[in-house]
Design a protein around this motif. Structure first.
Motif, PDB file in Angstrom:
ATOM      1  N   CYS A 273       0.866  -1.177   0.000  1.00  0.00           N
ATOM      2  CA  CYS A 273       0.000   0.000   0.000  1.00  0.00           C
ATOM      3  C   CYS A 273       0.901   1.225   0.000  1.00  0.00           C
ATOM      4  O   CYS A 273       1.699   1.409   0.922  1.00  0.00           O
ATOM      5  N   LYS A 274       0.791   2.041  -1.040  1.00  0.00           N
ATOM      6  CA  LYS A 274       1.562   3.277  -1.103  1.00  0.00           C
ATOM      7  C   LYS A 274       0.661   4.404  -0.621  1.00  0.00           C
ATOM      8  O   LYS A 274      -0.408   4.653  -1.191  1.00  0.00           O
ATOM      9  N   CYS A 275       1.078   5.058   0.436  1.00  0.00           N
ATOM     10  CA  CYS A 275       0.327   6.166   1.007  1.00  0.00           C
ATOM     11  C   CYS A 275       1.040   7.459   0.646  1.00  0.00           C
ATOM     12  O   CYS A 275       2.210   7.641   0.978  1.00  0.00           O
TER      13      CYS A 275
ATOM     14  N   CYS B  67      -6.023  -1.311   2.022  1.00  0.00           N
ATOM     15  CA  CYS B  67      -5.222  -0.123   1.722  1.00  0.00           C
ATOM     16  C   CYS B  67      -6.160   1.089   1.705  1.00  0.00           C
ATOM     17  O   CYS B  67      -6.713   1.448   0.677  1.00  0.00           O
TER      18      CYS B  67
ATOM     19  N   ILE C  48      -4.572  12.282   2.153  1.00  0.00           N
ATOM     20  CA  ILE C  48      -3.880  11.002   1.970  1.00  0.00           C
ATOM     21  C   ILE C  48      -4.490  10.247   0.797  1.00  0.00           C
ATOM     22  O   ILE C  48      -5.713  10.088   0.719  1.00  0.00           O
TER      23      ILE C  48
ATOM     24  N   SER D 102       5.509  10.327   0.882  1.00  0.00           N
ATOM     25  CA  SER D 102       4.889   9.030   0.621  1.00  0.00           C
ATOM     26  C   SER D 102       5.624   7.963   1.419  1.00  0.00           C
ATOM     27  O   SER D 102       6.791   8.126   1.786  1.00  0.00           O
TER      28      SER D 102
ATOM     29  N   PRO E  83      -4.285   6.596  -0.880  1.00  0.00           N
ATOM     30  CA  PRO E  83      -3.747   5.231  -0.831  1.00  0.00           C
ATOM     31  C   PRO E  83      -3.766   4.572  -2.212  1.00  0.00           C
ATOM     32  O   PRO E  83      -4.674   4.807  -3.010  1.00  0.00           O
TER      33      PRO E  83
ATOM     34  N   GLU F  13       1.383   5.706   9.483  1.00  0.00           N
ATOM     35  CA  GLU F  13       2.327   6.814   9.349  1.00  0.00           C
ATOM     36  C   GLU F  13       1.620   8.116   9.729  1.00  0.00           C
ATOM     37  O   GLU F  13       1.159   8.865   8.871  1.00  0.00           O
TER      38      GLU F  13
ATOM     39  N   CYS G  46      -3.345   4.210   6.315  1.00  0.00           N
ATOM     40  CA  CYS G  46      -2.213   5.111   6.086  1.00  0.00           C
ATOM     41  C   CYS G  46      -2.038   6.069   7.255  1.00  0.00           C
ATOM     42  O   CYS G  46      -0.921   6.339   7.690  1.00  0.00           O
TER      43      CYS G  46
ATOM     44  N   ARG H  26      -7.277   5.137   3.626  1.00  0.00           N
ATOM     45  CA  ARG H  26      -6.750   6.340   4.280  1.00  0.00           C
ATOM     46  C   ARG H  26      -6.552   6.096   5.771  1.00  0.00           C
ATOM     47  O   ARG H  26      -5.596   6.597   6.367  1.00  0.00           O
TER      48      ARG H  26
END
Length: 158
Positions: free
Chosen positions: A38-40, A79, A101, A46, A103, A88, A84, A81
């Protein structure tokens, strides 16, 4: 039997191809599953989170523990918000006020895919090397075969 394959180089290539295919077929059974991430993103910031229960339990910056029992079966559905934000918390620090955010779920190739590509590349490189050195190796093979008494085979390499 091995000398028999030298009579016809196509037989040797077919044998090598069959070995590669059988090794690849064996990996299909043991293929590792794809790894989901999952890329936030928030503005220019990021982070990437591995979507496995072990990785989610051991997030270094998490504001609260994540209950892996509540995760959805479809891995990419996790994945979000919320994930995320928990994983983080300082992601949006320094970002513009209107940034939110975003995701994005993605997958990395499985071990099977990597083995197929690697096998193909090795086969192509091997054939290119053989094509480059074949003219130099054939006289050496013919001389060795003649030296050890295989005159019939030596004539095919001249």
């Amino acid at each position: 039997m091995f000398a028999k394959h030298y009579q016809n180089p196509r037989r040797l290539l077919c044998l090598l191809f069959l070995i590669l295919v059988s090794l690849n077929a064996a990996t299909v059974v043991q293929a590792k599953e794809v790894t989901n991430f999952c890329k936030c993103s928030c503005g220019q910031n990021s982070t990437i989170i591995e979507l496995t229960p072990f990785a989610l339990l051991h997030l270094p910056h998490a504001s609260q523990p994540i209950d892996v029992g509540t995760l959805m079966p479809n891995v990419c559905m996790n994945c979000t918000r919320l994930l995320c934000g928990i994983a983080e918390p300082q992601l949006c620090d320094g970002a513009a006020v209107d940034d939110e955010i975003v995701p994005l779920c993605f997958q990395r190739d499985s071990l099977q895919d990597e083995l197929i590509v690697t096998g193909f590349l090795l086969l192509v490189v091997g054939l290119l090397v053989w094509a480059a050195v074949r003219a130099h190796i054939k006289p050496v093979i013919a001389r060795l075969l003649t030296q050890y008494g295989y005159q019939n085979l030596a004539t095919t390499y001249q």
